[in-house]
Design a protein around this motif. Structure first.
Motif, PDB file in Angstrom:
ATOM      1  N   VAL A 147       0.837  -1.199   0.000  1.00 58.91           N
ATOM      2  CA  VAL A 147       0.000   0.000   0.000  1.00 58.91           C
ATOM      3  C   VAL A 147       0.873   1.251   0.000  1.00 58.91           C
ATOM      4  N   ASP A 148       1.929   1.243   0.780  1.00 62.00           N
ATOM      5  CA  ASP A 148       2.824   2.403   0.827  1.00 62.00           C
ATOM      6  C   ASP A 148       3.417   2.715  -0.538  1.00 62.00           C
ATOM      7  N   TRP A 149       3.717   1.689  -1.304  1.00 64.33           N
ATOM      8  CA  TRP A 149       4.282   1.932  -2.639  1.00 64.33           C
ATOM      9  C   TRP A 149       3.281   2.696  -3.500  1.00 64.33           C
ATOM     10  N   PHE A 150       2.028   2.279  -3.484  1.00 61.15           N
ATOM     11  CA  PHE A 150       1.012   2.959  -4.292  1.00 61.15           C
ATOM     12  C   PHE A 150       0.765   4.385  -3.808  1.00 61.15           C
ATOM     13  N   LEU A 151       0.777   4.581  -2.503  1.00 60.51           N
ATOM     14  CA  LEU A 151       0.539   5.921  -1.975  1.00 60.51           C
ATOM     15  C   LEU A 151       1.723   6.841  -2.256  1.00 60.51           C
ATOM     16  N   GLY A 152       2.929   6.310  -2.169  1.00 60.40           N
ATOM     17  CA  GLY A 152       4.099   7.120  -2.489  1.00 60.40           C
ATOM     18  C   GLY A 152       4.145   7.471  -3.963  1.00 60.40           C
ATOM     19  N   THR A 153       3.939   6.481  -4.810  1.00 61.17           N
ATOM     20  CA  THR A 153       3.935   6.726  -6.250  1.00 61.17           C
ATOM     21  C   THR A 153       2.790   7.651  -6.652  1.00 61.17           C
ATOM     22  N   GLY A 154       1.639   7.452  -6.026  1.00 62.13           N
ATOM     23  CA  GLY A 154       0.461   8.239  -6.372  1.00 62.13           C
ATOM     24  C   GLY A 154       0.480   9.659  -5.868  1.00 62.13           C
ATOM     25  N   SER A 155       1.470   9.997  -5.037  1.00 65.60           N
ATOM     26  CA  SER A 155       1.619  11.374  -4.556  1.00 65.60           C
ATOM     27  C   SER A 155       2.966  11.961  -4.977  1.00 65.60           C
ATOM     28  N   LEU A 156       3.588  11.358  -5.991  1.00 59.27           N
ATOM     29  CA  LEU A 156       4.898  11.790  -6.490  1.00 59.27           C
ATOM     30  C   LEU A 156       5.924  11.862  -5.369  1.00 59.27           C
ATOM     31  N   GLY A 157       5.837  10.890  -4.460  1.00 54.65           N
ATOM     32  CA  GLY A 157       6.809  10.774  -3.379  1.00 54.65           C
ATOM     33  C   GLY A 157       6.522  11.598  -2.151  1.00 54.65           C
ATOM     34  N   GLU A 158       5.439  12.365  -2.158  1.00 48.35           N
ATOM     35  CA  GLU A 158       5.155  13.249  -1.026  1.00 48.35           C
ATOM     36  C   GLU A 158       4.429  12.545   0.109  1.00 48.35           C
ATOM     37  N   GLY A 159       3.789  11.419  -0.166  1.00 49.59           N
ATOM     38  CA  GLY A 159       3.096  10.685   0.871  1.00 49.59           C
ATOM     39  C   GLY A 159       1.749  11.302   1.219  1.00 49.59           C
ATOM     40  N   VAL A 160       1.031  10.641   2.125  1.00 45.90           N
ATOM     41  CA  VAL A 160      -0.293  11.098   2.539  1.00 45.90           C
ATOM     42  C   VAL A 160      -0.345  11.168   4.056  1.00 45.90           C
ATOM     43  N   ASP A 161      -1.419  11.725   4.558  1.00 46.19           N
ATOM     44  CA  ASP A 161      -1.618  11.836   6.001  1.00 46.19           C
ATOM     45  C   ASP A 161      -1.495  10.457   6.654  1.00 46.19           C
ATOM     46  N   PRO A 162      -0.699  10.328   7.732  1.00 47.91           N
ATOM     47  CA  PRO A 162      -0.498   9.002   8.347  1.00 47.91           C
ATOM     48  C   PRO A 162      -1.788   8.315   8.767  1.00 47.91           C
ATOM     49  N   ALA A 163      -2.771   9.063   9.221  1.00 48.56           N
ATOM     50  CA  ALA A 163      -4.018   8.444   9.640  1.00 48.56           C
ATOM     51  C   ALA A 163      -4.754   7.834   8.448  1.00 48.56           C
ATOM     52  N   VAL A 164      -4.722   8.519   7.323  1.00 53.37           N
ATOM     53  CA  VAL A 164      -5.354   7.979   6.118  1.00 53.37           C
ATOM     54  C   VAL A 164      -4.578   6.766   5.626  1.00 53.37           C
ATOM     55  N   ARG A 165      -3.270   6.875   5.641  1.00 49.94           N
ATOM     56  CA  ARG A 165      -2.431   5.737   5.234  1.00 49.94           C
ATOM     57  C   ARG A 165      -2.739   4.516   6.089  1.00 49.94           C
ATOM     58  N   ASP A 166      -2.829   4.694   7.388  1.00 53.70           N
ATOM     59  CA  ASP A 166      -3.094   3.566   8.282  1.00 53.70           C
ATOM     60  C   ASP A 166      -4.470   2.963   8.014  1.00 53.70           C
ATOM     61  N   ALA A 167      -5.445   3.816   7.691  1.00 51.28           N
ATOM     62  CA  ALA A 167      -6.783   3.316   7.378  1.00 51.28           C
ATOM     63  C   ALA A 167      -6.758   2.458   6.117  1.00 51.28           C
ATOM     64  N   PHE A 168      -6.009   2.887   5.116  1.00 51.01           N
ATOM     65  CA  PHE A 168      -5.891   2.103   3.888  1.00 51.01           C
ATOM     66  C   PHE A 168      -5.207   0.764   4.164  1.00 51.01           C
ATOM     67  N   VAL A 169      -4.135   0.784   4.945  1.00 47.52           N
ATOM     68  CA  VAL A 169      -3.421  -0.466   5.250  1.00 47.52           C
ATOM     69  C   VAL A 169      -4.347  -1.437   5.964  1.00 47.52           C
ATOM     70  N   ARG A 170      -5.099  -0.953   6.949  1.00 50.22           N
ATOM     71  CA  ARG A 170      -6.036  -1.835   7.656  1.00 50.22           C
ATOM     72  C   ARG A 170      -7.066  -2.423   6.695  1.00 50.22           C
ATOM     73  N   ALA A 171      -7.534  -1.589   5.771  1.00 47.48           N
ATOM     74  CA  ALA A 171      -8.581  -2.029   4.853  1.00 47.48           C
ATOM     75  C   ALA A 171      -8.105  -3.116   3.906  1.00 47.48           C
ATOM     76  N   TYR A 172      -6.809  -3.145   3.602  1.00 41.70           N
ATOM     77  CA  TYR A 172      -6.286  -4.103   2.633  1.00 41.70           C
ATOM     78  C   TYR A 172      -5.357  -5.132   3.275  1.00 41.70           C
ATOM     79  N   THR A 173      -5.536  -5.381   4.551  1.00 39.98           N
ATOM     80  CA  THR A 173      -4.737  -6.386   5.238  1.00 39.98           C
ATOM     81  C   THR A 173      -5.521  -7.689   5.348  1.00 39.98           C
ATOM     82  N   GLY A 174      -4.870  -8.780   4.973  1.00 43.48           N
ATOM     83  CA  GLY A 174      -5.498 -10.097   5.027  1.00 43.48           C
ATOM     84  C   GLY A 174      -5.818 -10.613   3.643  1.00 43.48           C
ATOM     85  N   ALA A 175      -5.756 -11.920   3.491  1.00 40.65           N
ATOM     86  CA  ALA A 175      -5.934 -12.531   2.177  1.00 40.65           C
ATOM     87  C   ALA A 175      -7.313 -12.246   1.592  1.00 40.65           C
TER      88      ALA A 175
END
Length: 268
Positions: A147-175
């Motif tokens: 997920v971090d790779w997509f968020l980094g690439t999708g923001s031209l390396g600037e990243g996103v708010d940590p709380a939003v990032r964590d929400a995305f990671v939780r949403a896409y964790t698990g098979a």
């Protein structure tokens, strides 16, 4: 799902690897004049881990059913990434329901106009995600890095708010969460055929706006131009793929006047 504000309805459809929180930086300003509806799409975030139905046509039906459940009779629909094809199909099917259409950073199946973008083939992850059972097996336990790779690439390396990032990671964790996410890619042939059939049988009559950034640029606009009656296109410079998080102010500069525009002589 998040709901905010009162006024003309605006439905926001996210993509991958996002949830409704993709829209957190634009929802507040939009809610000053609109009823903003931001669901988690099928299989994402807090939504049900459906076994199937990840083609654009079914996703459009999901969006239509949601609006009906909320007693919405007219809505502007905004889609980005995987949210774009269902937003487009809903506008094609229900011009009486979709007041205006905004689509961003995606392609519409195999419609002409994206040849330059696809000159070197589709992005690498399309093939990786398309193989049933492969990507979720490889990535389970490493979801945060992916997920971090997509968020980094999708923001031209600037990243996103940590709380939003964590929400995305939780949403896409698990098979199972990953299976749902990759089911969108596995349904792309069906979605592409649905788009092709839609434009073969009619035109996009709803006033529409196509917004590009990096990497899609104006490819989506070029795909829409031959099939849309009322289309405006914009390119946001120095902006990555996740426009609502990376350059929300510039997005609002385009969205707000377009959504507020008066009805045309055609009644839209």
């Amino acid at each position: 799902m998040a709901l905010a504000g009162e006024g003309p309805a605006v439905l926001l459809l996210h993509g991958f690897p996002h949830t409704w929180q993709l829209w957190t930086r634009v929802m507040g300003p939009l809610a000053e004049h609109h009823r903003v509806i931001a669901p988690d799409l099928r299989g994402a975030g807090a939504s049900t881990r459906a076994a199937d139905g990840y083609d654009a046509g079914t996703l459009a039906s999901d969006a239509e059913a949601l609006l009906d459940a909320l007693a919405v009779r007219s809505a502007a629909v905004v889609g980005i990434d995987a949210g774009t094809p269902p937003a487009f199909l809903l506008a094609m099917r229900r011009p009486d329901l979709v007041r205006r259409l905004v689509v961003m950073e995606s392609l519409l199946g195999g419609l002409p106009g994206a040849e330059e973008f696809l000159a070197r083939g589709a992005p690498w992850w399309f093939g990786f995600h398309a193989v049933p059972g492969l990507a979720e097996t490889v990535l389970t336990g490493h979801e945060d890095r992916y997920v971090d790779w997509f968020l980094g690439t999708g923001s031209l390396g600037e990243g996103v708010d940590p709380a939003v990032r964590d929400a995305f990671v939780r949403a896409y964790t698990g098979a199972e969460a990953l299976r749902c996410a990759f089911s969108y890619y596995r349904a792309l042939p069906a979605s592409s055929e649905q788009v092709r059939e839609a434009v073969a049988g009619g035109r996009l009559t709803v006033p529409a706006m196509a917004i590009g950034a990096h990497p899609v640029g104006r490819s989506l606009e070029r795909q829409l131009r031959p099939v849309a009656d009322h289309l405006v296109g914009h390119l946001i410079e120095d902006c990555g793929h996740i426009i609502p998080l990376h350059r929300p102010e510039r997005l609002l500069d385009l969205l707000e006047p377009f959504l507020a525009a008066p009805r045309t002589a055609h009644g839209r």
